[in-house]
Scaffold this active site. Structure first.
Site: not given
Length: 686
Positions: A316, A320, A449, A584
């Site tokens: 993360e 980010r 994913d 998404e």
């Protein structure tokens, strides 16, 4: 001995000639009082207690009764207003709700654009004035379930494939589904959703402020939504307005903190690194919001420090913060952001000091130590294989190969590992052995994913020279088509399900909606044409996940009906009905519009923005995730605005609705999984 005298009372009824009736009511009242006095103290107390309960129940039910009466009154008001206040609208115009019903934000002209037009304002259009009657608001019974995301075990967001296996048709027989027995608060990562008691421990929310801001979810009583021609609205300015509104809430109530809690007007801390602010830097630059960018840059320069004793999640923080700083450096050329990126990158390196060279999930950026989660020595596959774009770019800028070397080593190890299924990979990998764990479960949703996404994007970033990455990507897409792609029974919608020990589950996370865009990106870069065909089909399905919901917003997880029938294609279980403002679908719409020029993709994105404005916008600033996309009357605000709503969702909406194909050209930039654009390296000379 004489018995005690008896005192009998006789009820006497007399009738006069005029039919008036009289009785001895006085004695009857005395008889009732005597019977009450004859009851024991326990009996009298019990009766009084029951009466008190009835009174309390009546008071509690009073608001819902009055609300129903108010709904009838609103409907009557609506009919009256339509009779009195019809206005002319261009024929064929579609009714569209503005971002803030009842309140029109001040129009602000953006750079390179004409005067702004407020989205919910009625434009003065030429042509015959034909009145169009807007549909009355539908009053639905509020859905009582305000549950959060589904309880997720160590297997991640694959609740129906890990552990107790179910028959593949069970998920579509009952639209309502069965609720979980226990509610668990979870921490939602971009590619891995885990329970709160399993995550890196977040700091508690601080400085809770009084007062809750209401959602801007419907027109005030007495107003009628009027039809607006889509062409009369400056769509780009509408996205800017949405960003300004979200930024206002963050600035007023959460400045410098990780996330805004717009309902309680407070903030939440995860790592204490100003996640929302850094995630939003390049979005503001792209949108031309110079004033907002300047104040954010000032905070980065004066307040942002990584010298603090705090555990952060490697994945993360990389996508980010590191990604956001690198992207902003490339867009602005300001060395401030590169220096901050170098500082952070060096502090994340201890995560790679493991026996297998597979990085730990958590790292203390102040102490320089790293560790796996408390409950396991495994790392999530998506986490360890979705940090490569950023670390490779950091090496490219600093000329220090160490950053690129450690992440490339991870990809080489995964490339050679046994346990794959026609290119599909398990969701976990052990940091000690370097081997896959929890084998037999394959998904393109949470925890896996972005592995597939980064295979293609690393190949593009490096100038299409790394054949192992391309080989793994092509093999994986063939595995997806062979094992995971199915069509629904009612409308033949194409979707991507999950596989658990050779048992197919027609379950698809919203996260999987990244795939149409990734497939289109690959097809544009010379990969097989049937990838684009699959992208078009999956894009329609992701659109239907929004369109078939009463709020026009997608649930976090959808199940699909495989039976040939006249029922719904998309089935949503109660525990899966929340919406986290995820990006998404609009991400893939952006790619599809860029490569096909088909404006229907812009229209679909515009509809999503309108739904965000109608059901998630908070009047005093910010947007909130909601609990129930199936209930437009009571969507159930969750009081949280994820940083990716500004960093990804609004950015992709802006790029989608822009007709400037050179604005972050996909031939020059590759986007990381948090929508931060990084430059494509020039191909080496042959």
């Amino acid at each position: 001995m004489y018995p005690p005298s008896r005192k009998d009372f006789i009820s006497l009824t007399l009738s006069d000639p005029h039919s008036h009736t009289y009785n001895n009511g006085k004695h009857r009242r005395q008889s009732c009082w005597r019977k009450w006095k004859q009851l024991s103290r326990l009996q009298r107390s019990l009766i009084l207690f029951l009466l008190a309960l009835l009174l309390i129940f009546g008071l509690l039910s009073y608001p819902s009764i009055t609300e129903q009466w108010r709904g009838l009154s609103d409907r009557e008001d609506w009919l009256d207003l339509n009779d009195r206040d019809l206005k002319g609208v261009l024929p064929g115009a579609k009714p569209v709700l503005g971002p803030a019903a009842g309140k029109s934000p001040a129009p602000v002209a953006g750079p390179h654009l004409g005067p702004a037009v407020v989205p919910d304002a009625l434009a003065e259009l030429k042509g015959p004035n034909i009145p169009i009657l807007a549909k009355p608001p539908i009053k639905k019974k509020p859905f009582p379930n305000k549950r959060g995301p589904p309880s997720l075990q160590k297997g991640g967001n694959v609740s129906d494939t890990v552990g107790g296996e179910r028959q593949e048709q069970d998920v579509v027989q009952d639209e309502e589904g069965e609720e979980e027995d226990k509610e668990k608060k979870i921490v939602s990562w971009r590619g891995a959703m885990i329970e709160a008691d399993q995550a890196t421990e977040p700091s508690p929310s601080a400085n809770e402020k009084e007062g809750a801001a209401p959602l801007v979810a419907a027109n005030p009583a007495g107003t009628v939504p009027l039809a607006v021609s889509a062409g009369a609205v400056d769509r780009l300015e509408a996205v800017r307005d949405a960003f300004r509104h979200a930024w206002k809430g963050y600035k007023d109530y959460a400045w410098g903190h990780d996330e805004l809690k717009p309902i309680s007007k407070s903030f939440g801390e995860w790592f204490g690194l100003g996640l929302t602010l850094i995630d939003s830097l390049d979005t503001m630059w792209i949108m031309g919001l110079k004033e907002e960018f300047a104040e954010a840059k000032d905070w980065v320069e004066k307040e942002l420090t990584f010298s603090k004793n705090v555990d952060v999640n490697l994945f993360e923080t990389t996508i980010r913060v590191l990604g956001g700083l690198l992207s902003t450096y490339h867009l602005t050329g300001d060395q401030l952001f590169l220096e901050k990126a170098k500082d952070l990158g060096s502090r994340l390196m201890p995560a790679f000091k493991t026996p297998s060279k597979i990085p730990f999930s958590d790292v203390n950026i102040g102490k320089g130590t790293a560790h796996p989660p408390r409950w396991t020595s495994d790392s999530t596959l998506a986490e360890v294989t979705s940090i490569q774009l950023e670390f490779r770019e950091l090496s490219h800028l600093t000329q220090d190969p160490l950053y690129q070397d450690v992440v490339n080593e991870v990809m080489k190890l995964v490339h050679k590992l046994p346990g794959k299924h026609d290119g599909l990979v398990p969701m976990f990998i052990n940091t000690n052995s370097g081997q896959f764990t929890h084998k037999g479960v394959f998904t393109l949703g949470a925890r896996a994913d972005s592995y597939y996404e980064y295979l293609l994007k690393q190949w593009i970033q490096g100038g299409k020279t790394e054949d192992d990455l391309l080989e793994d990507y092509l093999q994986a897409i063939e595995g997806v088509k062979k094992h995971l792609v199915r069509q629904t029974g009612p409308s033949r919608l194409t979707f991507v399900g999950e596989l658990s020990h050779n048992r197919f589950n027609p379950k698809m996370d919203h996260l999987v909606c990244f795939l149409p865009g990734t497939l289109a990106l690959g097809a544009h870069n010379g990969l097989p044409g049937d990838h684009m065909d699959l992208a078009v089909q999956l894009m329609e399905t992701c659109h239907q996940m929004y369109k078939q919901m009463e709020t026009g917003l997608s649930p976090e997880i959808a199940h699909f009906n495989l039976q040939a029938s006249d029922s719904r294609d998309v089935v949503v279980k109660p525990a899966d009905r929340h919406n986290l403002l995820r990006p998404e679908t609009v991400e893939s719409l952006f790619y599809m519009y860029r490569y096909t020029k088909d404006t229907k993709y812009q229209d679909w994105g515009w509809d999503i923005l309108q739904s965000f404005n109608k059901y998630t916008k908070v009047s005093d600033g910010g947007y909130t995730s909601i609990n129930n996309v199936r209930d437009p009357v009571n969507p159930g605000p969750r009081d949280k605005m994820e940083s990716f709503f500004l960093g990804e969702t609004l950015k992709y909406l802006y790029l989608l609705l822009s007709d400037d194909m050179e604005l972050l050209s996909l031939d020059k930039y590759v986007f990381n999984t948090e929508a931060h654009p990084l430059p494509i390296w020039p191909s080496p000379p042959k």
